[in-house]
Design an enzyme around this catalytic site. Structure first.
Site, PDB file in Angstrom:
ATOM      1  N   HIS A 238      -5.893   5.173  -6.916  1.00 27.85           N
ATOM      2  CA  HIS A 238      -7.263   5.663  -6.730  1.00 27.85           C
ATOM      3  C   HIS A 238      -7.906   5.121  -5.454  1.00 27.85           C
ATOM      4  O   HIS A 238      -7.290   4.345  -4.703  1.00 27.85           O
ATOM      5  CB  HIS A 238      -8.122   5.362  -7.963  1.00 27.85           C
TER       6      HIS A 238
ATOM      7  N   HIS B 165      -7.722   1.535  -4.240  1.00 28.36           N
ATOM      8  CA  HIS B 165      -6.501   0.993  -3.645  1.00 28.36           C
ATOM      9  C   HIS B 165      -6.474   1.156  -2.130  1.00 28.36           C
ATOM     10  O   HIS B 165      -5.625   0.561  -1.467  1.00 28.36           O
ATOM     11  CB  HIS B 165      -5.264   1.688  -4.233  1.00 28.36           C
TER      12      HIS B 165
ATOM     13  N   LYS C 286      -0.367   4.111 -13.486  1.00 27.02           N
ATOM     14  CA  LYS C 286      -1.826   4.200 -13.369  1.00 27.02           C
ATOM     15  C   LYS C 286      -2.150   4.939 -12.073  1.00 27.02           C
ATOM     16  O   LYS C 286      -1.333   4.965 -11.142  1.00 27.02           O
ATOM     17  CB  LYS C 286      -2.461   2.806 -13.359  1.00 27.02           C
TER      18      LYS C 286
END
Length: 572
Positions: free
Chosen positions: A130, A133, A127
């Site tokens: 982004h 985070h 994933k």
């Protein structure tokens, strides 16, 4: 450094009755307005014991301490005793301490012999890494640095999200719509597109969810093909994550993620069974926490698959057995508050006294200006894109303003990435905020670039001081500090003196923004000193004293930025 608060407490103990020195020390305040003194002592609590009005007690204490060499003045204002320290002794103590301790100024051996684990960042593999985070990543890194600076044996753990039903979904999506070439070319964005497509298709065909669950069960059971695909997704993800961590200057001691504990969960489930904690509910295994006003904790699904909570319990027990930690800190979003409350309570019910040493450090969420982020819908801002744009904008500013730097690319990276990290660490961690490109790329005001520029300005002054600066640092004890006792210089010295206490407070509260605010204050105070005083004077004694204070300010700013994970350029 001399603990002036402690010295005042000792003097007050001799002047008061019925109150311990620890209580006296706790009562001593630092006035917000330095015109009211360096320290103040309220006498209200003494009235009952000493059978006098608080104002009379304050007047008596002030009178008895007149002429003490520690103070330039002691006065009472109503029920308060205000202490003004003798400036020369105070400033001498500050500048000599920084000159002696240098990179260690503000640190201590407070945590010697104690191990602290800091779990932070912990993105899900396959994933995107982004902007959401960034909070766990930079807050956790700063907390690690704070505890390390205070002498704790600190371990950085990146508890990767590399297990769970989401990987059944990813493998299912790859088999149906994937391409090995596409994944190799652009791993995360390609895998994200598969994940988004899975959820779009599953809305039309719910049977996909069953297929994904069955696939994850195969992964848990060690089926060769499922394990191969999972390992490939994990390896490709780590390559991308590592590139971002390198940009941020962040490292980890362990990447043991959820999958690491997959063979350790049966033992934990058995321990709960032995304690009589497990109950059956519709074929699933739960721990009933209603007695503690919490929802039941699901330990095993009816199909036998495990959940986050089971793996977190296994991880905590493993860490205690493997590291014997003093504190086990989890830097995880506030959304997970209930989850942590549940499994901390289960650890306690399992009989582990050290459960109280596990601490959840929550933080607020990041949203986009047009709504919340959603990986399932592909609505994300990649962190790497944010960092690259910040570096590029900084590079443009350096060229446009003809900034004096040894290496444009290096400075652009230091300042651009520092700006993003500093903004992230400027506000209290628990606040939610909306991600805005304009804010991230705005370098005006109380920002990282402002503090970095102040550090570079101090470095420039020291370079220009040449031999005088070298002489000042070589024999700090011989300098005439009377030249750095004016109001601007003294206020700067006061803020530098506070730095070690600020570090301790930030660590105790798990709040890096306390350091961020303080380095801004030091930078502002140095700039006022720089403007109010002529540093490189013709008077050699005066020049050396002022250069020593300049060095103390520069080193304090550098140490503070270092605790935030931000570099301090020598030229800007």
């Amino acid at each position: 450094m001399i603990d002036f608060k402690e010295k005042i407490a000792v003097l007050l103990e001799a002047q008061t009755e019925g109150i311990s020195i620890d209580d006296i020390r706790a009562m001593i305040e630092i006035p917000a307005d330095s015109k009211l003194g360096d320290y103040a002592f309220p006498c209200f609590r003494l009235a009952k014991v000493m059978r006098k009005a608080p104002a009379l007690i304050a007047a008596g204490i002030a009178e008895s301490l007149q002429g003490n060499d520690l103070f330039s003045k002691v006065e009472n204002v109503n029920a308060y005793v205000n202490f003004f320290l003798a400036r020369e002794a105070y400033v001498k103590e500050v500048v000599e301490a920084v000159n002696a301790e240098k990179e260690q100024f503000g640190g201590s051996s407070l945590g010697e012999g104690k191990k602290v684990i800091v779990e932070f960042s912990s993105p899900n593999i396959a994933k995107p890494f982004h902007i959401g985070h960034i909070r766990s990543t930079v807050i956790g890194n700063s907390i690690y640095k704070l505890y390390n600076f205070l002498g704790y044996d600190t371990v950085r753990v990146n508890h990767l999200g590399d297990y769970g039903t989401q990987f059944g979904k990813m493998i299912t999506a790859y088999r149906r719509w994937g391409s090995e070439e596409d994944v190799k070319r652009e791993p995360i964005k390609t895998l994200l597109s598969y994940y988004v497509k899975f959820h779009e298709e599953a809305e039309q065909d719910p049977a996909l969810e069953d297929e994904a669950r069955a696939t994850f069960t195969k992964l848990e059971n060690g089926e060769e093909e499922e394990v191969r695909l999972w390992q490939w997704f994990r390896d490709e993800s780590l390559k991308e994550f590592t590139r971002v961590y390198k940009m941020l200057g962040i490292e980890f001691d362990s990447y043991a993620g959820e999958s690491f504990y997959s063979d350790k969960m049966d033992r934990v489930v058995q321990m709960m069974e032995d304690k009589g904690l497990l109950k059956e509910s519709d074929g699933a295994q739960i721990v009933d926490l209603s007695e503690y006003n919490m929802a039941p904790a699901l330990i095993k699904k009816s199909d036998g698959s495990t959940l986050y909570i089971t793996r977190d319990l296994a991880a905590a027990i493993y860490r205690k057995e493997h590291y014997d930690f003093y504190k086990n800190l989890y830097v995880v979003a506030s959304q997970q508050n209930l989850h942590f409350q549940q499994w901390f309570k289960i650890l306690e019910l399992m009989g582990f006294e050290w459960a109280e040493d596990c601490v959840h450090i929550p933080f607020g969420l990041v949203s986009l200006e047009d709504g919340t982020m959603s990986t399932r819908q592909g609505r994300v801002v990649f962190l790497e894109d944010v960092l690259n744009r910040a570096v590029e904008k900084t590079r443009e500013i350096i060229i446009e303003k003809n900034v004096n730097t040894d290496n444009i690319d290096v400075t652009a990276k230091q300042v651009g990435i520092g700006a993003v990290m500093f903004q992230e660490l400027s506000n209290g961690k628990i606040k939610d905020y909306v991600f805005s490109w304009d804010k991230v790329l705005n370098f005006d005001g109380e920002t990282g670039p402002y503090v970095q520029y102040t550090h570079a300005r101090a470095a420039s002054v020291l370079r220009n001081g040449g031999a005088s600066a070298e002489a000042a640092l070589a024999d700090a004890g011989a300098l005439d500090v009377s030249y750095i006792c004016g109001d601007a210089a003294y206020e700067l010295a006061r803020l530098i003196y506070k730095f070690p206490a600020v570090v301790v407070e930030a660590a105790k509260k798990y709040e890096p923004s306390i350091v961020t605010r303080h380095v801004v204050d030091v930078a502002q105070a140095f700039n006022k000193f720089y403007h109010d005083e002529h540093i490189l004077t013709d008077n050699e004694s005066e020049k050396r004293a002022k250069l020593l204070l300049t060095y103390a300010a520069k080193q304090t700013i550098k140490n503070g930025l270092g605790l935030l994970g931000i570099e301090a350029p020598e030229r800007m």
